[in-house]
Design an enzyme around this catalytic site. Sequence first.
Site, PDB file in Angstrom:
ATOM      1  N   ARG A 105      31.947  29.847  -9.859  1.00 15.04           N
ATOM      2  CA  ARG A 105      32.419  30.401  -8.588  1.00 15.04           C
ATOM      3  C   ARG A 105      32.472  29.267  -7.576  1.00 15.04           C
ATOM      4  O   ARG A 105      31.498  28.519  -7.432  1.00 15.04           O
ATOM      5  CB  ARG A 105      31.450  31.483  -8.146  1.00 15.04           C
ATOM      6  CG  ARG A 105      31.715  32.081  -6.823  1.00 15.04           C
ATOM      7  CD  ARG A 105      32.073  33.541  -6.918  1.00 15.04           C
ATOM      8  NE  ARG A 105      32.243  34.109  -5.584  1.00 15.04           N
ATOM      9  CZ  ARG A 105      33.195  34.960  -5.279  1.00 15.04           C
ATOM     10  NH1 ARG A 105      34.044  35.363  -6.185  1.00 15.04           N
ATOM     11  NH2 ARG A 105      33.303  35.444  -4.046  1.00 15.04           N
TER      12      ARG A 105
ATOM     13  N   GLU B  12      24.203  16.943 -21.509  1.00 14.08           N
ATOM     14  CA  GLU B  12      23.996  17.672 -20.248  1.00 14.08           C
ATOM     15  C   GLU B  12      22.539  18.068 -20.102  1.00 14.08           C
ATOM     16  O   GLU B  12      21.956  17.978 -19.013  1.00 14.08           O
ATOM     17  CB  GLU B  12      24.863  18.935 -20.209  1.00 14.08           C
ATOM     18  CG  GLU B  12      26.354  18.678 -20.129  1.00 14.08           C
ATOM     19  CD  GLU B  12      27.142  19.985 -20.004  1.00 14.08           C
ATOM     20  OE1 GLU B  12      26.714  20.879 -19.263  1.00 14.08           O
ATOM     21  OE2 GLU B  12      28.191  20.107 -20.663  1.00 14.08           O
TER      22      GLU B  12
ATOM     23  N   LEU C 144      32.195  27.531  -4.036  1.00 14.80           N
ATOM     24  CA  LEU C 144      31.307  27.820  -2.908  1.00 14.80           C
ATOM     25  C   LEU C 144      32.081  27.735  -1.601  1.00 14.80           C
ATOM     26  O   LEU C 144      32.962  26.880  -1.439  1.00 14.80           O
ATOM     27  CB  LEU C 144      30.164  26.810  -2.885  1.00 14.80           C
ATOM     28  CG  LEU C 144      29.248  26.819  -4.106  1.00 14.80           C
ATOM     29  CD1 LEU C 144      28.264  25.653  -4.022  1.00 14.80           C
ATOM     30  CD2 LEU C 144      28.502  28.137  -4.219  1.00 14.80           C
TER      31      LEU C 144
ATOM     32  N   ASP D 202      30.000  18.760  -2.640  1.00 17.41           N
ATOM     33  CA  ASP D 202      30.566  18.786  -1.292  1.00 17.41           C
ATOM     34  C   ASP D 202      31.655  19.865  -1.277  1.00 17.41           C
ATOM     35  O   ASP D 202      31.695  20.715  -2.166  1.00 17.41           O
ATOM     36  CB  ASP D 202      31.048  17.389  -0.861  1.00 17.41           C
ATOM     37  CG  ASP D 202      32.168  16.864  -1.745  1.00 17.41           C
ATOM     38  OD1 ASP D 202      32.755  17.657  -2.515  1.00 17.41           O
ATOM     39  OD2 ASP D 202      32.469  15.664  -1.665  1.00 17.41           O
ATOM     40  N   GLU D 203      32.516  19.814  -0.288  1.00 16.21           N
ATOM     41  CA  GLU D 203      33.448  20.939  -0.148  1.00 16.21           C
ATOM     42  C   GLU D 203      34.653  20.836  -1.077  1.00 16.21           C
ATOM     43  O   GLU D 203      35.479  21.740  -1.123  1.00 16.21           O
ATOM     44  CB  GLU D 203      33.865  21.085   1.315  1.00 16.21           C
ATOM     45  CG  GLU D 203      32.691  21.614   2.147  1.00 16.21           C
ATOM     46  CD  GLU D 203      32.939  21.641   3.634  1.00 16.21           C
ATOM     47  OE1 GLU D 203      34.108  21.821   4.017  1.00 16.21           O
ATOM     48  OE2 GLU D 203      31.970  21.459   4.391  1.00 16.21           O
TER      49      GLU D 203
ATOM     50  N   ASP E 261      34.206  19.511  -7.872  1.00 18.76           N
ATOM     51  CA  ASP E 261      33.731  18.471  -8.796  1.00 18.76           C
ATOM     52  C   ASP E 261      33.881  17.076  -8.182  1.00 18.76           C
ATOM     53  O   ASP E 261      34.405  16.155  -8.802  1.00 18.76           O
ATOM     54  CB  ASP E 261      34.506  18.550 -10.127  1.00 18.76           C
ATOM     55  CG  ASP E 261      34.297  19.888 -10.825  1.00 18.76           C
ATOM     56  OD1 ASP E 261      33.223  20.486 -10.656  1.00 18.76           O
ATOM     57  OD2 ASP E 261      35.216  20.330 -11.533  1.00 18.76           O
TER      58      ASP E 261
ATOM     59  N   ASN F  27      21.804  25.123 -19.680  1.00 13.66           N
ATOM     60  CA  ASN F  27      21.313  24.055 -18.791  1.00 13.66           C
ATOM     61  C   ASN F  27      20.088  24.516 -18.014  1.00 13.66           C
ATOM     62  O   ASN F  27      19.134  23.755 -17.844  1.00 13.66           O
ATOM     63  CB  ASN F  27      22.427  23.579 -17.851  1.00 13.66           C
ATOM     64  CG  ASN F  27      23.320  22.560 -18.522  1.00 13.66           C
ATOM     65  OD1 ASN F  27      22.904  21.425 -18.748  1.00 13.66           O
ATOM     66  ND2 ASN F  27      24.528  22.963 -18.890  1.00 13.66           N
TER      67      ASN F  27
ATOM     68  N   HIS G 174      28.837  18.812 -14.593  1.00  8.29           N
ATOM     69  CA  HIS G 174      30.221  18.980 -15.044  1.00  8.29           C
ATOM     70  C   HIS G 174      30.384  18.250 -16.382  1.00  8.29           C
ATOM     71  O   HIS G 174      29.920  17.112 -16.516  1.00  8.29           O
ATOM     72  CB  HIS G 174      31.181  18.407 -13.996  1.00  8.29           C
ATOM     73  CG  HIS G 174      32.608  18.628 -14.362  1.00  8.29           C
ATOM     74  ND1 HIS G 174      33.217  19.862 -14.247  1.00  8.29           N
ATOM     75  CD2 HIS G 174      33.544  17.791 -14.869  1.00  8.29           C
ATOM     76  CE1 HIS G 174      34.462  19.769 -14.676  1.00  8.29           C
ATOM     77  NE2 HIS G 174      34.692  18.515 -15.053  1.00  8.29           N
TER      78      HIS G 174
HETATM   79  C1  GRF Z   1      28.276  23.523 -18.965  1.00 14.18           C
HETATM   80  O1  GRF Z   1      29.158  22.881 -19.844  1.00 14.18           O
HETATM   81  C2  GRF Z   1      28.370  22.904 -17.595  1.00 14.18           C
HETATM   82  O2  GRF Z   1      28.643  21.549 -17.613  1.00 14.18           O
HETATM   83  C3  GRF Z   1      29.522  23.652 -16.981  1.00 14.18           C
HETATM   84  O3  GRF Z   1      29.371  24.972 -17.446  1.00 14.18           O
HETATM   85  C4  GRF Z   1      28.679  24.967 -18.697  1.00 14.18           C
HETATM   86  C5  GRF Z   1      27.494  25.858 -18.529  1.00 14.18           C
HETATM   87  O4  GRF Z   1      26.796  26.026 -19.739  1.00 14.18           O
HETATM   88  N1  GRF Z   1      29.505  23.538 -15.541  1.00 14.18           N
HETATM   89  P1  GRF Z   1      25.380  26.738 -19.732  1.00 14.18           P
HETATM   90  O5  GRF Z   1      25.585  28.127 -19.109  1.00 14.18           O
HETATM   91  O6  GRF Z   1      24.433  25.911 -18.948  1.00 14.18           O
HETATM   92  O7  GRF Z   1      24.997  26.860 -21.175  1.00 14.18           O
END
Ligand code: GRF
Length: 219
Positions: free
Chosen positions: A100, A183, A102, A150-151, A154, A23, A118
């Site tokens: 992780r 994504e 937050l 937020d806290e 997801d 990503n 997500h």
């Molecule tokens: C993705 O599927 C994202 O939605 C999730 O963790 C994965 C990360 O993939 N939060 P990358 O490291 O960006 O390839």
Amino acid sequence: MGDSQKSSLPVRLGILLSGRGSNFLAIAESIRAGRLPGVEIAVVISNVADAPGIAAARELGLAAAVFESKGRKRAEHDADVAACLKAHGVDLVCLAGYMRLLSPEFVQAFPNRILNIHPSLLPAFPGLEAQEQAFAYGVKVAGCTVHFVDEELDHGAIVVQRAIEVLESDDAHTLAERILAEEHIAYSEAIGRVASGEWEIRGRRYVKAGNKGTRERGN
Ligand code: GRF
């Protein structure tokens, strides 16, 4: 930027990751290709020293930092990360596979300035292995969500969602791959929208600034 104020460009991103970083690389490619004018990556931070994503950031010549989280108290680790983001003048924090949770202090340090991606259509299937959860549940439509952090896990206001049909031929792996392709489009789209500054959050709804909506006219 945001909260219905006009943005002052450039918008400097701080990317947080823990793994392969696809990503992050999709965002970097959108910037390189001129699809996110006024947006730049200020720093990439990993909590895992050998994350492929941080190696990729270094190869691209970007500022890159590692703050290992293993064995550290969450608040202390987060304070180091927050200080690094501030030192690099980051306006918008993008979690990109950051494995992780937050601390509340970190979230409060960047109010409505943290995005996460997500791999499900939230609020369905929060948490780990969302694609596998969706496949096993037998949903016919799956997808991904970019949302403010937020806290709660997801949970924050949704900026962009992209949906795909689950095919008869899919298994959990092919479904996850096809969601990942969405994504890579969704994150840049969300960053572009947020960076424009022309938005506000009403309740938990992310909306275009100044858009009153029909209900407020008494319909
Ligand atoms: C993705 O599927 C994202 O939605 C999730 O963790 C994965 C990360 O993939 N939060 P990358 O490291 O960006 O390839």
